[in-house]
Design an enzyme around this catalytic site. Structure first.
Site, PDB file in Angstrom:
ATOM      1  N   ASN A 116      51.347  45.482  34.017  1.00  0.00           N
ATOM      2  CA  ASN A 116      50.892  46.874  34.206  1.00  0.00           C
ATOM      3  C   ASN A 116      49.736  47.222  33.266  1.00  0.00           C
ATOM      4  N   LEU A 126      41.300  46.627  47.122  1.00  0.00           N
ATOM      5  CA  LEU A 126      42.018  47.907  47.169  1.00  0.00           C
ATOM      6  C   LEU A 126      43.392  47.680  46.563  1.00  0.00           C
ATOM      7  N   SER A 135      34.856  53.640  42.392  1.00  0.00           N
ATOM      8  CA  SER A 135      34.284  53.696  41.039  1.00  0.00           C
ATOM      9  C   SER A 135      32.964  54.441  41.082  1.00  0.00           C
ATOM     10  N   TYR A 182      50.141  45.290  50.011  1.00  0.00           N
ATOM     11  CA  TYR A 182      49.220  45.004  48.907  1.00  0.00           C
ATOM     12  C   TYR A 182      49.594  43.674  48.241  1.00  0.00           C
ATOM     13  N   ARG A 206      61.776  56.223  43.274  1.00  0.00           N
ATOM     14  CA  ARG A 206      60.683  55.992  44.224  1.00  0.00           C
ATOM     15  C   ARG A 206      61.014  54.724  45.007  1.00  0.00           C
ATOM     16  N   SER A 254      48.503  39.713  40.939  1.00  0.00           N
ATOM     17  CA  SER A 254      49.353  40.799  40.459  1.00  0.00           C
ATOM     18  C   SER A 254      50.795  40.329  40.361  1.00  0.00           C
ATOM     19  N   ASN A 308      50.008  56.050  39.410  1.00  0.00           N
ATOM     20  CA  ASN A 308      50.617  55.277  38.311  1.00  0.00           C
ATOM     21  C   ASN A 308      50.993  56.168  37.137  1.00  0.00           C
ATOM     22  N   LEU A 309      51.941  55.662  36.379  1.00  0.00           N
ATOM     23  CA  LEU A 309      52.542  56.467  35.313  1.00  0.00           C
ATOM     24  C   LEU A 309      51.525  56.970  34.287  1.00  0.00           C
ATOM     25  N   ASN A 353      39.849  44.150  53.669  1.00  0.00           N
ATOM     26  CA  ASN A 353      39.136  44.233  52.389  1.00  0.00           C
ATOM     27  C   ASN A 353      39.560  43.106  51.440  1.00  0.00           C
ATOM     28  N   LYS A 395      47.566  39.837  47.952  1.00  0.00           N
ATOM     29  CA  LYS A 395      47.308  39.077  46.719  1.00  0.00           C
ATOM     30  C   LYS A 395      47.830  37.648  46.858  1.00  0.00           C
ATOM     31  N   ASN A 448      30.937  48.062  45.734  1.00  0.00           N
ATOM     32  CA  ASN A 448      30.499  49.016  46.772  1.00  0.00           C
ATOM     33  C   ASN A 448      30.800  50.454  46.371  1.00  0.00           C
TER      34      ASN A 448
HETATM   35  P1  NAD Z   1      39.627  49.502  40.583  1.00  0.00           P
HETATM   36  O1  NAD Z   1      39.834  50.160  41.902  1.00  0.00           O
HETATM   37  O2  NAD Z   1      39.320  50.366  39.413  1.00  0.00           O
HETATM   38  O3  NAD Z   1      38.464  48.413  40.701  1.00  0.00           O
HETATM   39  C1  NAD Z   1      38.208  47.696  41.888  1.00  0.00           C
HETATM   40  C2  NAD Z   1      36.729  47.821  42.182  1.00  0.00           C
HETATM   41  O4  NAD Z   1      36.430  47.080  43.360  1.00  0.00           O
HETATM   42  C3  NAD Z   1      36.262  49.240  42.427  1.00  0.00           C
HETATM   43  O5  NAD Z   1      35.153  49.520  41.598  1.00  0.00           O
HETATM   44  C4  NAD Z   1      35.874  49.273  43.915  1.00  0.00           C
HETATM   45  O6  NAD Z   1      34.796  50.167  44.142  1.00  0.00           O
HETATM   46  C5  NAD Z   1      35.519  47.824  44.155  1.00  0.00           C
HETATM   47  N1  NAD Z   1      35.698  47.355  45.539  1.00  0.00           N
HETATM   48  C6  NAD Z   1      36.799  47.484  46.326  1.00  0.00           C
HETATM   49  N2  NAD Z   1      36.586  46.888  47.510  1.00  0.00           N
HETATM   50  C7  NAD Z   1      35.346  46.352  47.470  1.00  0.00           C
HETATM   51  C8  NAD Z   1      34.560  45.615  48.389  1.00  0.00           C
HETATM   52  N3  NAD Z   1      35.016  45.313  49.604  1.00  0.00           N
HETATM   53  N4  NAD Z   1      33.325  45.212  48.023  1.00  0.00           N
HETATM   54  C9  NAD Z   1      32.835  45.536  46.806  1.00  0.00           C
HETATM   55  N5  NAD Z   1      33.530  46.245  45.887  1.00  0.00           N
HETATM   56  C10 NAD Z   1      34.770  46.649  46.233  1.00  0.00           C
HETATM   57  O7  NAD Z   1      40.899  48.604  40.297  1.00  0.00           O
HETATM   58  P2  NAD Z   1      41.338  47.828  38.979  1.00  0.00           P
HETATM   59  O8  NAD Z   1      42.549  48.487  38.460  1.00  0.00           O
HETATM   60  O9  NAD Z   1      40.189  47.616  38.095  1.00  0.00           O
HETATM   61  O10 NAD Z   1      41.798  46.450  39.627  1.00  0.00           O
HETATM   62  C11 NAD Z   1      40.955  45.336  39.703  1.00  0.00           C
HETATM   63  C12 NAD Z   1      41.662  44.224  40.460  1.00  0.00           C
HETATM   64  O11 NAD Z   1      42.883  43.915  39.796  1.00  0.00           O
HETATM   65  C13 NAD Z   1      42.032  44.583  41.887  1.00  0.00           C
HETATM   66  O12 NAD Z   1      41.855  43.453  42.700  1.00  0.00           O
HETATM   67  C14 NAD Z   1      43.503  44.933  41.789  1.00  0.00           C
HETATM   68  O13 NAD Z   1      44.178  44.705  42.995  1.00  0.00           O
HETATM   69  C15 NAD Z   1      43.965  43.975  40.701  1.00  0.00           C
HETATM   70  N6  NAD Z   1      45.166  44.444  39.988  1.00  0.00           N
HETATM   71  C16 NAD Z   1      45.185  45.709  39.446  1.00  0.00           C
HETATM   72  C17 NAD Z   1      46.339  46.162  38.811  1.00  0.00           C
HETATM   73  C18 NAD Z   1      46.411  47.564  38.242  1.00  0.00           C
HETATM   74  O14 NAD Z   1      47.511  48.073  38.061  1.00  0.00           O
HETATM   75  N7  NAD Z   1      45.285  48.213  37.912  1.00  0.00           N
HETATM   76  C19 NAD Z   1      47.472  45.337  38.712  1.00  0.00           C
HETATM   77  C20 NAD Z   1      47.400  44.050  39.244  1.00  0.00           C
HETATM   78  C21 NAD Z   1      46.237  43.628  39.888  1.00  0.00           C
HETATM   79  N1  UFG Z   2      56.722  56.335  37.357  1.00  0.00           N
HETATM   80  C1  UFG Z   2      57.242  57.607  37.216  1.00  0.00           C
HETATM   81  N2  UFG Z   2      56.482  58.668  37.596  1.00  0.00           N
HETATM   82  C2  UFG Z   2      55.225  58.534  38.100  1.00  0.00           C
HETATM   83  C3  UFG Z   2      54.685  57.222  38.240  1.00  0.00           C
HETATM   84  C4  UFG Z   2      55.475  56.146  37.865  1.00  0.00           C
HETATM   85  O1  UFG Z   2      58.371  57.771  36.763  1.00  0.00           O
HETATM   86  O2  UFG Z   2      54.577  59.551  38.437  1.00  0.00           O
HETATM   87  C5  UFG Z   2      57.515  55.161  36.916  1.00  0.00           C
HETATM   88  C6  UFG Z   2      57.818  54.164  38.012  1.00  0.00           C
HETATM   89  O3  UFG Z   2      59.000  54.528  38.688  1.00  0.00           O
HETATM   90  C7  UFG Z   2      57.927  52.867  37.225  1.00  0.00           C
HETATM   91  C8  UFG Z   2      56.935  53.060  36.081  1.00  0.00           C
HETATM   92  O4  UFG Z   2      56.737  54.468  35.967  1.00  0.00           O
HETATM   93  O5  UFG Z   2      59.207  52.738  36.667  1.00  0.00           O
HETATM   94  C9  UFG Z   2      55.583  52.382  36.317  1.00  0.00           C
HETATM   95  O6  UFG Z   2      55.072  52.808  37.567  1.00  0.00           O
HETATM   96  P1  UFG Z   2      53.550  52.551  37.987  1.00  0.00           P
HETATM   97  O7  UFG Z   2      53.336  53.204  39.300  1.00  0.00           O
HETATM   98  O8  UFG Z   2      52.650  52.941  36.863  1.00  0.00           O
HETATM   99  O9  UFG Z   2      53.457  50.984  38.085  1.00  0.00           O
HETATM  100  P2  UFG Z   2      54.278  49.963  39.008  1.00  0.00           P
HETATM  101  O10 UFG Z   2      55.069  49.108  38.090  1.00  0.00           O
HETATM  102  O11 UFG Z   2      55.001  50.647  40.083  1.00  0.00           O
HETATM  103  O12 UFG Z   2      53.112  49.178  39.737  1.00  0.00           O
HETATM  104  C10 UFG Z   2      52.025  48.600  39.043  1.00  0.00           C
HETATM  105  C11 UFG Z   2      50.727  48.792  39.820  1.00  0.00           C
HETATM  106  C12 UFG Z   2      50.755  48.039  41.103  1.00  0.00           C
HETATM  107  C13 UFG Z   2      51.024  46.619  40.840  1.00  0.00           C
HETATM  108  C14 UFG Z   2      52.277  46.452  40.058  1.00  0.00           C
HETATM  109  C15 UFG Z   2      52.368  45.013  39.679  1.00  0.00           C
HETATM  110  O13 UFG Z   2      50.533  50.146  40.094  1.00  0.00           O
HETATM  111  O14 UFG Z   2      49.482  48.128  41.706  1.00  0.00           O
HETATM  112  O15 UFG Z   2      52.231  47.248  38.867  1.00  0.00           O
HETATM  113  O16 UFG Z   2      53.297  44.749  38.776  1.00  0.00           O
HETATM  114  F1  UFG Z   2      51.158  45.940  41.994  1.00  0.00           F
END
Ligand code: NAD
Ligand code: UFG
Length: 337
Positions: A180, A85, A38, A150, A293, A126, A200-201, A101, A154, A34
């Site tokens: 990550n 999300l 993105s 969140y 954090r 995740s 994210n970092l 969602n 999952k 949707n």
């Molecule tokens: P992203 O936000 O880049 O991609 C998700 C996509 O889903 C987006 O393009 C968004 O537009 C679409 N979307 C969201 N809700 C929707 C809906 N209701 N209908 C249709 N499209 C929808 O995120 P990503 O980093 O590519 O993550 C992909 C998946 O992996 C997610 O489910 C996320 O929770 C999971 N995940 C991500 C991370 C991470 O750190 N990136 C870690 C663990 C799990």
């Molecule tokens: N960090 C900083 N400064 C920043 C951002 C992050 O110091 O501006 C640190 C955090 O404290 C942590 C590390 O960098 O120690 C990684 O942080 P991220 O936010 O990049 O990642 P997280 O490990 O917190 O979380 C990630 C995803 C979540 C997911 C989780 C699952 O963002 O969506 O991994 O393991 F749920």
């Protein structure tokens, strides 16, 4: 006939990299997204990198008409379900939006899949499902107890898919718990495109390197780790994408439900990631140490041995490549897509 995969969330960060690999492996792909997090431009990049056309449906996984029409028109064999999300902080302030969602959306998708007799799904879970077990290397049987909304969405979807499989053994499912994800496509044409200030970092580090942000806040240097900063299992998005293809292949040949960690098993600290990025980019990363954090753990990382055994897959790329590829993407696309 090529197998046909519906990729929900396929224009997102992980989805787009997976789509390019699916096309290279001769799958036909239909993306349903949707575009809430993105850009349509991703489709041009996918076609540029793969040299192939990809079918795109702009729509929501909660829209039954869209799902029914897509399934009827395209003869889908399996679904990789990335749509969702993913901002932890936002999930705490907007829980209903996340449950609707991520959970309701997945239920509707599964119902429509069942009606269309499409019973193979790879789901993006995740490492957040684990919560805080009191030790740092997580196996798949580490107790699950997510500490934020969140993470609970999952885990709920994991449980729903497990219950579905228990009720009807003909379902085939893989629940992939990512650690990550970082990095970008080696071409510099595709990468992570956060809107607003990155949570994210690595996206934040990349924006500091390119001059978009003044400095990084490092959240705490008083953790019980060698340099005091938090340690995580960073995994290259290309390795993660390859894990999805491996899971799909395994599901084509066996019907056991798979719950698997996708990580490298090798954690790195925030300072190590900053230094690796400085080396890859030749830029100094300004940073300051600030308070911890809330919700962050000192250290956690995957035990990836089960995924290695079951999928015949292993993460290949280390933090230098993660940083080089992120930097190439950031330099070529300073304002994202
Ligand atoms: P992203 O936000 O880049 O991609 C998700 C996509 O889903 C987006 O393009 C968004 O537009 C679409 N979307 C969201 N809700 C929707 C809906 N209701 N209908 C249709 N499209 C929808 O995120 P990503 O980093 O590519 O993550 C992909 C998946 O992996 C997610 O489910 C996320 O929770 C999971 N995940 C991500 C991370 C991470 O750190 N990136 C870690 C663990 C799990
Ligand atoms: N960090 C900083 N400064 C920043 C951002 C992050 O110091 O501006 C640190 C955090 O404290 C942590 C590390 O960098 O120690 C990684 O942080 P991220 O936010 O990049 O990642 P997280 O490990 O917190 O979380 C990630 C995803 C979540 C997911 C989780 C699952 O963002 O969506 O991994 O393991 F749920």
């Amino acid at each position: 006939m090529n197998k046909k995969v519906l990729v929900t969330g396929g224009t997102g960060y992980i989805g787009s990299h997976t789509v390019v690999q699916l096309l290279a492996a001769n799958y036909s792909v239909v993306i349903l997204d949707n575009l809430c997090n993105s850009s349509r431009e991703v489709l041009n990049r996918i076609e540029l990198l793969s040299g192939k056309k990809v079918d795109f449906v702009e729509g929501d996984i909660r829209n039954r008409d869209v799902l029914q029409t897509t399934f009827q028109l395209h003869g889908i064999d399996s679904v990789i379900h990335f749509a969702g999300l993913k901002a932890v902080g936002e999930s705490q302030t907007q829980p209903l939006m996340y449950y609707d969602n991520n959970v309701n959306g997945s239920v509707i998708l599964l119902e429509e899949m069942a009606k269309a007799n499409i019973k193979t799904i790879v789901f993006s879970s995740s490492a957040t499902v684990y919560g805080d077990p009191g030790y740092s290397q997580y196996k798949e049987d580490t107790p699950v107890a997510p500490i934020n909304v969140y993470g609970r969405t999952k885990l709920m979807v994991e449980d729903i898919i497990k219950d579905l499989k228990n009720s009807d053994a003909s379902w085939r499912a893989a629940l992939l718990r990512y650690f990550n994800p970082v990095g970008a496509h080696a071409s510099g044409q595709m990468g992570e495109n956060p809107s607003g200030i990155p949570n994210n970092l690595m996206p934040f580090v990349a924006q500091v390197a390119v001059g978009k942000r003044e400095k990084l806040s490092v959240y705490g240097n008083d953790y019980n780790t060698p340099d005091g900063t938090g340690k995580r299992d960073y995994i290259h998005v290309e390795d993660l994408a390859a894990g999805h293809l491996a899971a799909l292949k395994v599901l084509e040949n066996q019907s056991e439900l798979l719950t698997l960690n996708l990580g490298t098993g090798k954690p790195n600290s925030v300072l190590e990631m900053i230094h690796a990025f400085e080396k890859a980019s030749g830029k100094k990363i300004n940073y300051e140490i600030v308070a911890r954090r809330s919700g962050d753990l000192a250290e956690y990382y995957a035990d990836p041995t089960l995924a290695e055994k079951v999928l015949g897959w292993q993460a290949q790329l280390g933090i230098d490549r993660m940083c080089e590829d992120t930097w190439r993407w950031q330099m070529n696309n300073p304002n994202g897509y």
